[in-house]
Design a protein around this motif. Structure first.
Motif, PDB file in Angstrom:
ATOM      1  N   ARG A   1     -12.080 -18.996  42.880  1.00  0.00           N
ATOM      2  CA  ARG A   1     -11.672 -18.860  44.284  1.00  0.00           C
ATOM      3  C   ARG A   1     -12.422 -17.749  45.029  1.00  0.00           C
ATOM      4  O   ARG A   1     -12.136 -17.471  46.191  1.00  0.00           O
ATOM      5  CB  ARG A   1     -10.167 -18.600  44.364  1.00  0.00           C
ATOM      6  CG  ARG A   1      -9.267 -19.725  43.875  1.00  0.00           C
ATOM      7  CD  ARG A   1      -9.153 -20.891  44.833  1.00  0.00           C
ATOM      8  NE  ARG A   1      -8.608 -20.544  46.134  1.00  0.00           N
ATOM      9  CZ  ARG A   1      -7.329 -20.645  46.479  1.00  0.00           C
ATOM     10  NH1 ARG A   1      -6.448 -21.126  45.608  1.00  0.00           N
ATOM     11  NH2 ARG A   1      -6.939 -20.296  47.682  1.00  0.00           N
ATOM     12  N   SER A   2     -13.389 -17.108  44.346  1.00  0.00           N
ATOM     13  CA  SER A   2     -14.091 -15.965  44.942  1.00  0.00           C
ATOM     14  C   SER A   2     -15.562 -16.258  45.174  1.00  0.00           C
ATOM     15  O   SER A   2     -16.189 -16.991  44.416  1.00  0.00           O
ATOM     16  CB  SER A   2     -13.956 -14.733  44.035  1.00  0.00           C
ATOM     17  OG  SER A   2     -12.600 -14.398  43.874  1.00  0.00           O
ATOM     18  N   ASP A   3     -16.085 -15.608  46.222  1.00  0.00           N
ATOM     19  CA  ASP A   3     -17.497 -15.718  46.572  1.00  0.00           C
ATOM     20  C   ASP A   3     -18.270 -14.458  46.206  1.00  0.00           C
ATOM     21  O   ASP A   3     -19.494 -14.438  46.293  1.00  0.00           O
ATOM     22  CB  ASP A   3     -17.635 -15.983  48.076  1.00  0.00           C
ATOM     23  CG  ASP A   3     -16.888 -17.232  48.496  1.00  0.00           C
ATOM     24  OD1 ASP A   3     -17.252 -18.323  48.016  1.00  0.00           O
ATOM     25  OD2 ASP A   3     -15.918 -17.111  49.275  1.00  0.00           O
ATOM     26  N   ALA A   4     -17.561 -13.395  45.829  1.00  0.00           N
ATOM     27  CA  ALA A   4     -18.172 -12.123  45.461  1.00  0.00           C
ATOM     28  C   ALA A   4     -17.138 -11.318  44.680  1.00  0.00           C
ATOM     29  O   ALA A   4     -15.934 -11.604  44.746  1.00  0.00           O
ATOM     30  CB  ALA A   4     -18.604 -11.353  46.708  1.00  0.00           C
ATOM     31  N   PHE A   5     -17.617 -10.299  43.965  1.00  0.00           N
ATOM     32  CA  PHE A   5     -16.761  -9.501  43.089  1.00  0.00           C
ATOM     33  C   PHE A   5     -17.056  -8.015  43.261  1.00  0.00           C
ATOM     34  O   PHE A   5     -18.210  -7.614  43.277  1.00  0.00           O
ATOM     35  CB  PHE A   5     -16.980  -9.890  41.625  1.00  0.00           C
ATOM     36  CG  PHE A   5     -16.804 -11.354  41.386  1.00  0.00           C
ATOM     37  CD1 PHE A   5     -15.557 -11.884  41.109  1.00  0.00           C
ATOM     38  CD2 PHE A   5     -17.886 -12.219  41.481  1.00  0.00           C
ATOM     39  CE1 PHE A   5     -15.378 -13.243  40.926  1.00  0.00           C
ATOM     40  CE2 PHE A   5     -17.726 -13.589  41.291  1.00  0.00           C
ATOM     41  CZ  PHE A   5     -16.473 -14.098  41.013  1.00  0.00           C
ATOM     42  N   ILE A   6     -15.984  -7.233  43.364  1.00  0.00           N
ATOM     43  CA  ILE A   6     -16.102  -5.775  43.442  1.00  0.00           C
ATOM     44  C   ILE A   6     -15.140  -5.171  42.423  1.00  0.00           C
ATOM     45  O   ILE A   6     -13.951  -5.479  42.432  1.00  0.00           O
ATOM     46  CB  ILE A   6     -15.734  -5.233  44.839  1.00  0.00           C
ATOM     47  CG1 ILE A   6     -16.623  -5.833  45.917  1.00  0.00           C
ATOM     48  CG2 ILE A   6     -15.817  -3.697  44.852  1.00  0.00           C
ATOM     49  CD1 ILE A   6     -16.167  -5.516  47.348  1.00  0.00           C
ATOM     50  N   ALA A   7     -15.669  -4.301  41.571  1.00  0.00           N
ATOM     51  CA  ALA A   7     -14.814  -3.517  40.682  1.00  0.00           C
ATOM     52  C   ALA A   7     -14.621  -2.150  41.328  1.00  0.00           C
ATOM     53  O   ALA A   7     -15.591  -1.429  41.571  1.00  0.00           O
ATOM     54  CB  ALA A   7     -15.439  -3.373  39.298  1.00  0.00           C
ATOM     55  N   VAL A   8     -13.374  -1.832  41.637  1.00  0.00           N
ATOM     56  CA  VAL A   8     -13.023  -0.500  42.113  1.00  0.00           C
ATOM     57  C   VAL A   8     -12.584   0.280  40.870  1.00  0.00           C
ATOM     58  O   VAL A   8     -12.473  -0.292  39.786  1.00  0.00           O
ATOM     59  CB  VAL A   8     -11.928  -0.584  43.209  1.00  0.00           C
ATOM     60  CG1 VAL A   8     -12.416  -1.429  44.390  1.00  0.00           C
ATOM     61  CG2 VAL A   8     -10.607  -1.101  42.684  1.00  0.00           C
ATOM     62  N   PRO A   9     -12.351   1.581  40.967  1.00  0.00           N
ATOM     63  CA  PRO A   9     -11.955   2.314  39.767  1.00  0.00           C
ATOM     64  C   PRO A   9     -10.763   1.676  39.045  1.00  0.00           C
ATOM     65  O   PRO A   9      -9.845   1.143  39.677  1.00  0.00           O
ATOM     66  CB  PRO A   9     -11.610   3.703  40.329  1.00  0.00           C
ATOM     67  CG  PRO A   9     -12.556   3.852  41.475  1.00  0.00           C
ATOM     68  CD  PRO A   9     -12.563   2.482  42.105  1.00  0.00           C
ATOM     69  N   GLY A  10     -10.833   1.721  37.741  1.00  0.00           N
ATOM     70  CA  GLY A  10      -9.788   1.137  36.916  1.00  0.00           C
ATOM     71  C   GLY A  10      -9.982   1.499  35.465  1.00  0.00           C
ATOM     72  O   GLY A  10     -10.879   2.272  35.123  1.00  0.00           O
ATOM     73  N   GLY A  11      -9.174   0.894  34.642  1.00  0.00           N
ATOM     74  CA  GLY A  11      -9.221   1.162  33.207  1.00  0.00           C
ATOM     75  C   GLY A  11      -9.768  -0.017  32.439  1.00  0.00           C
ATOM     76  O   GLY A  11     -10.605  -0.776  32.919  1.00  0.00           O
ATOM     77  N   ILE A  12      -9.247  -0.196  31.248  1.00  0.00           N
ATOM     78  CA  ILE A  12      -9.788  -1.165  30.312  1.00  0.00           C
ATOM     79  C   ILE A  12      -9.786  -2.594  30.855  1.00  0.00           C
ATOM     80  O   ILE A  12     -10.741  -3.345  30.657  1.00  0.00           O
ATOM     81  CB  ILE A  12      -9.033  -1.035  28.972  1.00  0.00           C
ATOM     82  CG1 ILE A  12      -9.965  -1.192  27.812  1.00  0.00           C
ATOM     83  CG2 ILE A  12      -7.870  -1.953  28.862  1.00  0.00           C
ATOM     84  CD1 ILE A  12      -9.331  -0.725  26.506  1.00  0.00           C
TER      85      ILE A  12
END
Length: 181
Positions: A96-107
């Motif tokens: 369902r996504s056209d792009a991906f962003i990882a913001v700060p997070g853990g495992i």
């Protein structure tokens, strides 16, 4: 365009991360994009969806049934999909996504980022992938990836399959440009 955000569900984090990710959410909505995320109401998932919802933007939450407990999930999403497994959750988010962003997070965030990055490297999608490097959070991860590249564990082309940003507008400029090419 729908933008998938991977990020922390923990509320036990510095407010600077929440503020930056809330701003990313507002910018997503301001530009007319939708949010696809893990459905959480806490941490950076909660911050990004709050930003999107503050401008009445579209939000799609996706979570397995076992997360459906009071106070865990955002109950104001435009659309919510429940799954049986985490794997199904990730597949729906990817589809369902056209792009991906990882913001700060853990495992969990790391795992989602590396899976979507691996799929791009293998040619299973050509959607933009970015890291939102709030306050240098991802500096060590980026250094590790550069080290793997310098030691021959990654191809030189791998360096161009994701980009790192510290500004929400710059991330969205990149995503919009990539989506048009």
């Amino acid at each position: 365009m729908n933008i998938c955000i991977y990020g922390a569900s923990s509320d036990n984090i510095d407010k600077k991360y929440k503020e930056a990710v809330f701003c990313l959410g507002t910018e997503i909505a301001r530009r007319g994009h939708g949010l696809v995320f893990g459905g959480g109401d806490q941490g950076l998932m909660g911050a990004v969806v709050s930003g999107v919802q503050s401008l009445n933007g579209f939000s799609l939450g996706v979570a397995p049934h076992f997360f459906d407990k009071p106070g865990i999930l955002n109950n104001k999403c435009s659309e919510f999909i429940f799954t049986d497994t985490m794997r199904q959750r990730k597949q729906i988010m990817e589809d369902r996504s056209d792009a991906f962003i990882a913001v700060p997070g853990g495992i969990g965030t790391f795992e989602e980022f590396f899976e979507i990055l691996t799929l791009r490297q293998l040619g299973q999608h050509n959607k933009p992938v970015a890291l939102f490097n709030v306050s240098g959070y991802y500096d060590h991860l980026v250094a590790m990836l550069h080290h793997a590249l310098s030691q021959g564990f990654m191809r030189n082309t791998s360096e161009n399959i994701f980009h790192v940003f510290s500004d929400p507008c710059a991330i969205l400029d990149y995503i919009e440009k990539e989506a048009m090419s």
